[in-house]
Scaffold this motif. Structure first.
Motif, PDB file in Angstrom:
ATOM      1  N   TYR A 114       0.841  -1.201   0.000  1.00 47.20           N
ATOM      2  CA  TYR A 114       0.000   0.000   0.000  1.00 47.20           C
ATOM      3  C   TYR A 114       0.878   1.254   0.000  1.00 47.20           C
ATOM      4  O   TYR A 114       0.677   2.177  -0.793  1.00 47.20           O
ATOM      5  N   ALA A 117       2.674   1.676  -3.339  1.00 48.06           N
ATOM      6  CA  ALA A 117       1.755   2.107  -4.390  1.00 48.06           C
ATOM      7  C   ALA A 117       1.362   3.567  -4.239  1.00 48.06           C
ATOM      8  O   ALA A 117       1.123   4.259  -5.233  1.00 48.06           O
ATOM      9  N   SER A 124       1.180   1.381  -8.803  1.00 46.79           N
ATOM     10  CA  SER A 124      -0.254   1.686  -8.770  1.00 46.79           C
ATOM     11  C   SER A 124      -0.940   1.270 -10.064  1.00 46.79           C
ATOM     12  O   SER A 124      -2.048   0.721 -10.047  1.00 46.79           O
ATOM     13  N   CYS A 128      -4.008  -1.391 -10.422  1.00 48.40           N
ATOM     14  CA  CYS A 128      -5.280  -1.010 -11.052  1.00 48.40           C
ATOM     15  C   CYS A 128      -5.609  -1.891 -12.249  1.00 48.40           C
ATOM     16  O   CYS A 128      -6.758  -2.323 -12.426  1.00 48.40           O
ATOM     17  N   GLY A 142      -7.620   3.428  -1.556  1.00 45.60           N
ATOM     18  CA  GLY A 142      -6.229   3.860  -1.528  1.00 45.60           C
ATOM     19  C   GLY A 142      -6.056   5.192  -0.838  1.00 45.60           C
ATOM     20  O   GLY A 142      -7.023   5.935  -0.614  1.00 45.60           O
ATOM     21  N   CYS A 147      -0.705   8.374  -5.581  1.00 45.55           N
ATOM     22  CA  CYS A 147      -0.579   7.805  -6.924  1.00 45.55           C
ATOM     23  C   CYS A 147      -1.688   6.798  -7.212  1.00 45.55           C
ATOM     24  O   CYS A 147      -2.109   6.657  -8.362  1.00 45.55           O
ATOM     25  N   MET A 148      -2.155   6.107  -6.187  1.00 45.02           N
ATOM     26  CA  MET A 148      -3.221   5.143  -6.403  1.00 45.02           C
ATOM     27  C   MET A 148      -4.471   5.828  -6.947  1.00 45.02           C
ATOM     28  O   MET A 148      -5.139   5.316  -7.841  1.00 45.02           O
ATOM     29  N   GLU A 151      -3.791   6.973 -10.692  1.00 44.56           N
ATOM     30  CA  GLU A 151      -3.783   5.874 -11.651  1.00 44.56           C
ATOM     31  C   GLU A 151      -5.166   5.254 -11.807  1.00 44.56           C
ATOM     32  O   GLU A 151      -5.558   4.857 -12.906  1.00 44.56           O
TER      33      GLU A 151
END
Length: 249
Positions: A114, A117, A124, A128, A142, A147-148, A151
């Motif tokens: 986590y 990511a 990430s 996804c 997230g 970034c999660m 993305e």
């Protein structure tokens, strides 16, 4: 009306899942990486069904010894390993859900995966893409503003911004590393104050005293925390008292 989701990481062997479940609207279930097996997944899914709690997969690096809290990418795990590693865990829980007549609702990476990511666009993106290939309806839980989120939005995957009830924040919106002494919130009143600030004001006070914006779609409470049950009850009651509706993303 304000509303938010209250989630917790469960099926990890902490022994308090049944006590926490009545206060939740969604659960992230360990599915074999850092913890969990077919039996614990089934038992936790059954609890979710009993309390009408949305079910999420909680995949991680395959690292039970360190509970998935050490970043293995670049050492024992390669970037190209991630889709198979994550997909295997998500599908394992998806099959348990299907056997119970339920649908998997979301996916939330665990621990070091986590955190990696949250700052690594390539990781990430792979997460996804893997989730989307399994079921486009699955929601990625997230870190808010990470970034999660970027993305997921780029790839058209549903996303729910997660904040934490029992962790402190750095000025850049990241979680304070667990290696630092002030990373965990140990007082229930402090946890409730932080949750209400995030939900009602869309902001959080960092360890330096700075107040930064944050989007709170879902609030996470770690099920293995020393005060997990008490925190869950206090947060649930505080949200209800403030007229904030608790429901899954």
């Amino acid at each position: 009306m304000l509303y938010c989701d209250l989630n917790c990481d469960l099926g990890e062997g902490a022994g308090n899942d049944a006590a926490i479940m009545p206060f939740l609207s969604s659960a992230n279930i360990a599915c074999g990486g850092h913890a969990g097996d077919a039996d614990t997944m089934k038992r936790t899914v059954d609890l979710c069904l009993r309390y009408s709690v949305a079910i999420g997969a909680h995949p991680s690096y395959p690292d039970r010894e360190q509970f998935g809290r050490v970043d293995l990418l670049g050492s024992s795990v390669k970037l190209e390993d991630l889709p198979g590693m994550i997909g295997e865990q998500v599908v394992a829980l998806q099959q348990v859900c299907a056997a119970a007549g339920l649908r998997l609702h979301h996916v939330k990476p665990h621990g070091a995966l986590y955190n990696r990511a949250a700052k690594d666009a390539a990781v990430s993106a792979l997460i996804c893409e893997t989730i989307r290939a399994i079921d486009r309806r699955l929601i990625l839980y997230g870190l808010s503003g990470s970034c999660m989120q970027a993305e997921a939005e780029r790839l058209g995957l549903p996303f729910c911004s997660e904040v934490f009830a029992d962790r402190t924040y750095a000025d850049d919106g990241s979680l304070t590393p667990r290696t630092q002494p002030n990373a965990l919130i140990e007082e229930g009143e402090e946890s409730v104050r932080q949750v209400l600030q995030m939900v009602k004001e869309g902001a959080v006070r960092t360890t330096s005293g700075k107040v930064i914006p944050i989007a709170a779609g879902t609030i996470c409470l770690h099920g293995d925390g020393r005060h997990a049950v008490a925190f869950a009850r206090s947060i649930f009651e505080a949200l209800k008292k403030e007229g904030i509706s608790i429901c899954s993303c």
